[in-house]
Design a protein around this motif. Structure first.
Motif, mmCIF file in Angstrom:
data_model
loop_
_atom_site.group_PDB
_atom_site.id
_atom_site.type_symbol
_atom_site.label_atom_id
_atom_site.label_comp_id
_atom_site.label_asym_id
_atom_site.label_seq_id
_atom_site.Cartn_x
_atom_site.Cartn_y
_atom_site.Cartn_z
ATOM 1 N N VAL A 1 38.522 25.970 13.616
ATOM 2 C CA VAL A 1 38.512 27.110 12.687
ATOM 3 C C VAL A 1 37.139 27.392 12.077
ATOM 4 O O VAL A 1 36.855 28.527 11.718
ATOM 5 C CB VAL A 1 39.561 26.952 11.550
ATOM 6 N N THR A 2 36.293 26.378 11.968
ATOM 7 C CA THR A 2 34.973 26.619 11.366
ATOM 8 C C THR A 2 33.963 27.071 12.410
ATOM 9 O O THR A 2 32.845 27.467 12.060
ATOM 10 C CB THR A 2 34.405 25.346 10.705
ATOM 11 N N GLY A 3 34.324 26.962 13.689
ATOM 12 C CA GLY A 3 33.384 27.312 14.752
ATOM 13 C C GLY A 3 32.328 26.238 14.949
ATOM 14 O O GLY A 3 31.407 26.389 15.754
ATOM 15 N N GLN A 4 32.430 25.180 14.219
ATOM 16 C CA GLN A 4 31.474 24.070 14.323
ATOM 17 C C GLN A 4 32.261 22.805 14.609
ATOM 18 O O GLN A 4 33.018 22.344 13.748
ATOM 19 C CB GLN A 4 30.693 23.930 13.016
ATOM 20 N N LYS A 5 32.093 22.254 15.803
ATOM 21 C CA LYS A 5 32.780 20.998 16.110
ATOM 22 C C LYS A 5 32.305 19.922 15.139
ATOM 23 O O LYS A 5 31.202 19.999 14.605
ATOM 24 C CB LYS A 5 32.472 20.578 17.552
ATOM 25 N N TYR A 6 33.125 18.903 14.945
ATOM 26 C CA TYR A 6 32.774 17.826 14.013
ATOM 27 C C TYR A 6 31.294 17.440 14.198
ATOM 28 O O TYR A 6 30.883 17.075 15.300
ATOM 29 C CB TYR A 6 33.681 16.620 14.259
ATOM 30 N N PRO A 7 30.497 17.527 13.129
ATOM 31 C CA PRO A 7 29.049 17.495 13.315
ATOM 32 C C PRO A 7 28.372 16.118 13.363
ATOM 33 O O PRO A 7 27.174 16.058 13.587
ATOM 34 C CB PRO A 7 28.528 18.282 12.116
ATOM 35 N N TRP A 8 29.087 15.037 13.144
ATOM 36 C CA TRP A 8 28.398 13.742 13.032
ATOM 37 C C TRP A 8 28.759 12.822 14.208
ATOM 38 O O TRP A 8 29.649 13.133 15.001
ATOM 39 C CB TRP A 8 28.740 13.072 11.695
ATOM 40 N N ASP A 9 28.084 11.677 14.293
ATOM 41 C CA ASP A 9 28.232 10.794 15.465
ATOM 42 C C ASP A 9 29.627 10.204 15.621
ATOM 43 O O ASP A 9 30.091 9.946 16.721
ATOM 44 C CB ASP A 9 27.233 9.626 15.377
ATOM 45 N N LYS A 10 30.251 9.897 14.515
ATOM 46 C CA LYS A 10 31.591 9.289 14.542
ATOM 47 C C LYS A 10 32.275 9.680 13.238
ATOM 48 O O LYS A 10 31.615 10.188 12.330
ATOM 49 C CB LYS A 10 31.472 7.752 14.603
ATOM 50 N N TYR A 11 33.594 9.447 13.172
ATOM 51 C CA TYR A 11 34.226 9.598 11.869
ATOM 52 C C TYR A 11 34.937 8.302 11.522
ATOM 53 O O TYR A 11 36.033 8.031 12.006
ATOM 54 C CB TYR A 11 35.194 10.784 11.834
ATOM 55 N N ALA A 12 34.273 7.488 10.690
ATOM 56 C CA ALA A 12 34.883 6.234 10.245
ATOM 57 C C ALA A 12 35.519 6.444 8.878
ATOM 58 O O ALA A 12 35.016 7.207 8.059
ATOM 59 C CB ALA A 12 33.824 5.145 10.169
ATOM 60 N N GLN A 13 36.647 5.757 8.661
ATOM 61 C CA GLN A 13 37.293 5.764 7.343
ATOM 62 C C GLN A 13 37.571 4.312 6.986
ATOM 63 O O GLN A 13 38.175 3.588 7.775
ATOM 64 C CB GLN A 13 38.615 6.536 7.419
ATOM 65 N N ALA A 14 37.096 3.902 5.826
ATOM 66 C CA ALA A 14 37.265 2.502 5.436
ATOM 67 C C ALA A 14 37.996 2.413 4.107
ATOM 68 O O ALA A 14 37.605 3.064 3.128
ATOM 69 C CB ALA A 14 35.901 1.828 5.324
ATOM 70 N N CYS A 15 39.082 1.641 4.079
ATOM 71 C CA CYS A 15 39.822 1.426 2.829
ATOM 72 C C CYS A 15 39.301 0.161 2.158
ATOM 73 O O CYS A 15 39.225 -0.890 2.796
ATOM 74 C CB CYS A 15 41.304 1.232 3.111
#
Ligand SMILES: [Zn+2]
Length: 856
Positions: free
Chosen positions: A262-276
């Motif tokens: 929807v933003t026309g911009q694919k996820y812009p960073w190298d990875k998507y990490a999520q840490a709890c």
């Protein structure tokens, strides 16, 4: 960033009014810059036993103008050992307060690139946190985590710590060999030193980002990886908690693809990490490519479907575009980060769960704003006048802005809205923005000038309060609608100009009339051959507004059964809740509660039956319980709480509290037990309050319930629940409730005060916050000195902010006078009596009505 504890946003119980910023609050415009920072490289050792950070921060920079002589960095509490230039030559430097000034060997010209290396060490008090087990919490994992926003990263490395410039970064960090480190960007190198028993991780962020988004976590993890649009999507949770990963994170890959599309911009960073991480001070923080989250999103099936981690996770992920890729220039424009994250959370919700659920999610967010606007203040969303940057993290920046973006989409229409968003993201890729940049981007993309919209919704304050009514002119074959804006128009709250929609419906057709509101009063006339059955104002619930629209019962009964959108049906439920002792209203609500296909309408019907409050309404609620969605069950329990001293309701609620099985409905039932004020409520609540639940929702609701009951025995019960060694949120909830309860027991005020003041010194952040909020609730002037001290000296901004708010609240409570206690009791009594009288009156009226009809 997210602050809330629940999927439905946390709410404060605070009574007194508070202001946003005093008249003498300073202005905080974007800071002037003298140099462009190009790259920062940290090479540090983290010693988690000693709780220290030491190493070098190397900065590559260039002056913006000719003649740069001194370079000023931000630092807090760092021990700066040595500053050298790129050739290793030592340079003079001075440290004053939070400024580190480096004197260059010679003046530099504009654009002349050079390097400065700063050797330092520190024992950070904020910005970087150490979690470790102790005697009372032997199972607590050893974890290091950071939190930079707004300007706390300066407490663990020296840098340019303001959001208005971006640079690439590299974090080289050496830790205990057991630890795995995750930081921004990609892992370029990893090295094990068996002799020293350390590991070194080299993380590179090769796209520019602002200083507050530099982050790391270090610890022992369970983890999982997915892929979305070719991007690795990862979850890291403390070792042993891996079994919760799938329930929590499984929809994130879908979100990554959706936002990219929807933003026309694919996820812009190298990875998507999520840490709890344990003891995190917010709900989540959107550092570029490494979101850090609190651990409360990790939960078992008993939290679902009433709890969902999706709002939190989609909010933080949306920030990777709005906040990280396109970043506010200063905290005064913070809505460009936070409102977008909130609204894109809603948009993902719409894509995944559909329009109706989207609307309810949006409404829940808007309610947070209405509460702040009604109880506390109305301010322009964009402002640079505030005391602490933390003050900007309020329901205007998040919730109201979210509602404003939805109106912006409504005004533009979906096509132009998305065209604008795509242009805005592309034009400002990897840059800083201020509010006007969005307005200009919309104009460039669509040709539409939204000056008026930005003026009224972003630079001015408040929202319209509408009073609407309609009638049928039989002769003219016209519907006549009268509309008034009834709110007080006083700077900065304007008279609003907005396009609005009416929906008219008959048995045969539904149609819409678009008009523009711009005056204090309007009369609109819509021609139609026959009288419509119903007229709806703003049928899609698009506007930020308060609405009074009085309707006849017949219209509401038609509307609740036949209105196309859920909004109309929900409003009809609310309207029908005002018809006490009316058989027709009751039957219409029962039908909605049992038959409507949407849980939101069923829940609204339950609430309306609670308002009606008759034994028939109660029995209808109980009959309808079976097989309901847990969100509707919650609505039913909440409604049953309205039946005071009612044995039947009490019995049902006791069963729900102990046996419902899902955490959130059990919590709702726990508080509703207190609302019944039944003689056995106290013991029943205490019996079930220590059961563990997601984010301690049960024990917190129970604690609130004990405060609501005002039973003096609660003081001891609550004090015990604040003990070190118990879950932090149980302690937090008990501390707040303790203050609330203490307010009603003058003879216990000193005890409660001492207890809460002791807790403000607790090492646990959330307990400390709970104690401060508890002191605000206690409203005892003697607490002011302690709170004043905290607001001056506390390390964390949120602690300072809450202490300041607490001082204001105590002052307000005193202004209200000690009479409140009696007034409250009196008010409760009046409410009860009023309800009985209303019911009698309604019953008489309906009888008269029936008689009159028979006579015709
Ligand atoms: Zn956020």
């Amino acid at each position: 960033m997210t602050e809330s504890l629940e999927s439905c946003r946390g709410y404060r119980i605070g009574g007194a009014e508070r202001i946003f910023a005093p008249l003498d609050a300073p202005e905080h415009p974007p800071r002037d810059r003298t140099f462009q920072l190009h790259h920062v490289r940290l090479d540090i050792v983290i010693d988690d036993a000693a709780r220290t950070v030491s190493g070098t921060a190397a900065h590559h920079l260039a002056p913006i103008n000719d003649g740069l002589k001194d370079v000023v960095f931000d630092q807090q509490g760092l021990n700066i050992r040595r500053v050298t230039d790129g050739d290793g030559k030592a340079l003079d430097f001075e440290v004053h307060g939070e400024e580190l000034t480096v004197h260059l060997a010679r003046t530099k010209k504009a654009g002349e690139r050079f390097e400065l290396r700063i050797r330092y060490e520190c024992k950070p008090q904020k910005g970087l946190f150490f979690v470790a087990p102790d005697k009372a919490y032997p199972a607590r994992p050893r974890i290091v985590w950071t939190q930079g926003e707004e300007m706390d990263n300066r407490s663990w490395f020296p840098s340019y710590d303001f959001p208005n410039q971006k640079f690439t970064s590299e974090v080289v960090v050496t830790v205990d060999e057991k630890f795995r480190v995750v930081s921004n960007g990609h892992l370029a190198k990893e090295k094990h030193d068996p002799k020293k028993r350390t590991r070194t991780y080299d993380w590179v962020q090769d796209k520019p980002h602002p200083n507050y988004l530099i982050a790391l976590v270090a610890g022992e993890w369970d983890s999982k990886e997915w892929s979305a649009d070719g991007v690795p999507v990862q979850a890291y949770v403390p070792k042993g908690m891996g079994k919760y990963i799938d329930l929590c994170f499984s929809r994130v890959p879908h979100m990554v693809k959706y936002f990219g599309r929807v933003t026309g911009q694919k996820y812009p960073w190298d990875k998507y990490a999520q840490a709890c991480v344990p003891e995190f001070t917010f709900g989540g923080m959107e550092n570029t490519s490494i979101t850090i989250l609190f651990e409360y999103c990790l939960t078992d099936e008993k939290a679902y479907p009433d709890y969902s981690s999706d709002p939190l996770l989609s909010h933080e992920l949306a920030h990777q575009w709005f906040g990280d890729y396109v970043t506010t220039k200063s905290w005064g424009h913070l809505w460009l980060n936070e409102s977008f994250a909130d609204y894109f959370e809603c948009l993902w919700w719409e894509d995944y769960f559909g329009k109706d659920d989207f609307l309810l999610h949006l409404q829940e967010i808007r309610e947070g704003y209405y509460e702040e606007a009604e109880k506390h203040y109305r301010r322009p969303i964009v402002t640079h006048r505030y005391v602490d940057s933390e003050d900007m993290l309020d329901a205007h920046t998040y919730n109201k802005g979210c509602g404003v973006l939805h109106m912006m989409r409504t005004v533009l229409g979906d096509d132009l809205w998305w065209k604008s968003i795509r242009h805005y993201v592309k034009k400002h890729a990897l840059q800083n923005v201020e509010t006007n940049d969005l307005k200009v981007a919309i104009e460039e993309a669509t040709g539409r000038n939204l000056d008026w919209f930005f003026d009224e919704w972003l630079y001015r304050a408040g929202h319209p309060e509408f009073e609407v009514s309609w009638s049928w002119d039989d002769k003219a074959r016209q519907v006549e609608v009268k509309l008034k804006q009834t709110h007080e128009v006083k700077d900065p709250v304007p008279l609003f100009k907005m396009p609005v929609v009416f929906e008219l419906a008959s048995d045969e057709r539904v149609w819409r009339e678009n008009v523009k509101v711009e005056k204090a009063e309007h009369t609109f006339r819509f021609g139609t051959p026959r009288r419509p059955k119903t007229v709806l104002f703003d049928p899609d619930g698009a506007l930020l507004k308060k609405l009074t629209f009085k309707k006849e019962k017949e219209e509401l009964v038609w509307q609740v059964a036949r209105a196309k959108g859920i909004w109309g049906r929900i409003e009809a439920c609310e309207g029908l809740g005002k018809f006490l002792a009316d058989e027709g209203a009751l039957r219409a609500l029962e039908k909605a509660l049992t038959k409507d296909k949407h849980w939101g309408v069923r829940r609204a019907a339950a609430a309306a039956l609670g308002e009606i409050g008759s034994p028939e309404a109660r029995d209808t609620l109980l009959r309808s319980l079976k097989g309901q969605d847990s969100r509707v069950r919650r609505g039913i329990y909440r409604a049953l709480g309205k039946f005071r001293k009612d044995d039947v309701a009490f019995k049902a609620l006791t069963k729900a509290y102990m046996e419902d099985g899902i955490y959130a409905p059990m919590a709702t039932a726990g508080f509703a037990l207190a609302e019944t004020r039944h003689d056995d409520a106290f013991t029943t609540i205490v019996k079930g309050m220590d059961r563990p639940s997601q984010a301690e929702v049960i024990s917190r609701a129970a604690a609130r319930g004990l405060a609501y009951l005002r039973d003096e025995r609660g003081v001891k019960v609550l004090m015990e629940r604040t003990a070190y060694g118990l879950p932090e949120l149980r302690r937090y909830g008990a501390a707040i409730a303790l203050g609330q309860l203490g307010y009603y027991h003058e003879e216990r005020r000193e005890d409660v005060l001492d207890h809460l003041v002791g807790l403000t010194k607790d090492p646990n952040y959330r307990t400390k916050l709970g104690a401060i909020d508890g002191l605000a609730e206690l409203g005892y002037k003697k607490a002011t000195a302690e709170l004043e001290k905290l607001r001056e000296t506390a390390v964390l901004g949120n602690v300072r902010k809450n202490a300041r708010t607490a001082v204001d609240q105590i002052r307000e409570k005193h202004a209200e006078g000690a009479k409140r206690l009696e007034q409250q009791a009196e008010l409760d009594k009046l409410k009860d009596e009023n309800k009985v009288l209303k019911a009698r009156l309604a019953s008489v009226e309906s009888k008269v009505d029936a008689l009159a009809k028979r006579r015709k």
